[in-house]
Design an enzyme around this catalytic site. Structure first.
Site, short mmCIF file in Angstrom:
data_model
loop_
_atom_site.label_atom_id
_atom_site.label_comp_id
_atom_site.label_asym_id
_atom_site.label_seq_id
_atom_site.Cartn_x
_atom_site.Cartn_y
_atom_site.Cartn_z
N GLU A 177 0.83 -1.21 0.00
CA GLU A 177 0.00 0.00 0.00
C GLU A 177 0.86 1.27 0.00
O GLU A 177 1.12 1.85 1.05
CB GLU A 177 -0.95 0.03 1.20
CG GLU A 177 -1.87 1.24 1.17
CD GLU A 177 -2.75 1.37 2.40
OE1 GLU A 177 -3.65 2.24 2.38
OE2 GLU A 177 -2.54 0.64 3.38
N LYS A 214 -2.73 -2.12 -2.95
CA LYS A 214 -3.75 -1.22 -2.45
C LYS A 214 -3.31 0.20 -2.78
O LYS A 214 -2.33 0.70 -2.22
CB LYS A 214 -3.96 -1.39 -0.94
CG LYS A 214 -5.08 -0.48 -0.39
CD LYS A 214 -5.44 -0.83 1.05
CE LYS A 214 -6.53 0.09 1.57
NZ LYS A 214 -6.96 -0.26 2.94
#
Length: 295
Positions: A177, A214
């Site tokens: 992420e 992500k």
């Protein structure tokens, strides 16, 4: 080895991943949005008990099931806690069909070269072993990009993939992420640089090594489509990044290769003093919106 049924569910299932991983630093804000002010608790233990109660309300709500929710990202305390007398990861998977993930980062370093890398993670291997034993499928680790600075973005992505390799070695699937600040004046330019860095690192992975991504919903619709289709990417999810539910869902719907992994948008409008019926109805409405945008 990762759980094959969980991997199949994440790779091909319809739905989104719920982010229930507020840490110590973000918990007071999450509780305030839930209608619980800081004078309602006197200690960290009481604060975490209140946020766990909120998470339990969400996890046990009628609409929080595999029909629309693919997975849930947990804070470490939540992973080690119980819901309805069961360990949280077991409850999610065995009772709800929802795949459990664990947030493993310890927060962010100060900004350098327009980005924040992750703080050191002492004891990571032991934590990953515990997570694996508790039935967790994967992890999530967050960095933040604030500016289109190639040096900062390179550092963020390199660290993310270093951690990802440790996670994979432990038999778990990492959610990489590298968030891009939605308020950045150079958001689109930063995303172009980030795209190329991620692609370079994905191409260097061994065949059969699975990761997830992500990412902030990009300014340029479809920018990350080729990353989602990469053979080493199990699934690509989007963070809401501070966008409201309706705005985040509208942006997400223009990126068909991304599904949602929302925190604030999922909990939007949920209040501590709501009756169970009102709470469940509000949560169901949010789930429906996020699910529709994730199709």
């Amino acid at each position: 080895m990762t759980n094959t049924a969980m991997a199949d569910r994440i790779a091909t299932g319809a739905g989104f991943i719920a982010a229930l991983d507020q840490s110590g630093g973000s918990t007071p804000k999450a509780l305030r949005l839930y209608g619980v002010e800081e004078d309602a608790y006197d200690s960290e233990a009481e604060m975490f008990a209140l946020i766990h109660d909120m998470r339990c309300r969400i996890m046990t709500a009628p609409d929080f099931t595999s029909d629309k929710v693919l997975g849930a990202i947990l804070f470490e305390r939540t992973m080690r806690d119980t819901v309805k007398g069961m360990p949280v990861p077991s409850y999610l998977w065995d009772q709800r069909g929802v795949v459990p993930f664990l947030k493993i980062d310890k927060g962010l370093e100060d900004i350098a070269n327009g980005a924040q890398v992750m703080k050191p993670m002492p004891g990571l291997e032991a934590l990953l072993a515990d997570a694996k034993a508790l039935g967790v499928f994967g992890t999530k680790e967050r960095s933040v990009v604030h500016e289109a600075d190639a040096h900062g973005i390179k550092a963020v992505v390199a660290q993310q993939f270093d951690v990802a390799r440790t996670v994979c070695a432990a038999g778990l699937v990492p959610i990489i992420e590298p968030e891009v600040d939605i308020n950045s004046a150079t958001k689109a330019e930063a995303e172009d640089i980030l795209h190329e860095e991620i692609l370079t690192h994905l191409n260097a992975l061994d065949s059969g090594t699975n990761v997830m991504l992500k990412l902030t919903i990009p300014t340029e619709d479809g920018l990350y489509t080729d990353l989602a289709d990469h053979p080493n990417v199990l699934r690509m999810v989007a963070l809401s990044g501070g966008y409201g539910t309706d705005d985040a869902c509208a942006r997400l719907a223009r990126n068909p290769k991304m599904i949602a992994s929302f925190s604030r948008a999922l909990a939007e409008g949920l209040m501590h003093r709501m009756s169970e019926a009102d709470f469940n109805a509000a949560l169901a409405a949010n789930i429906d919106k996020i699910f529709a945008a994730s199709k």
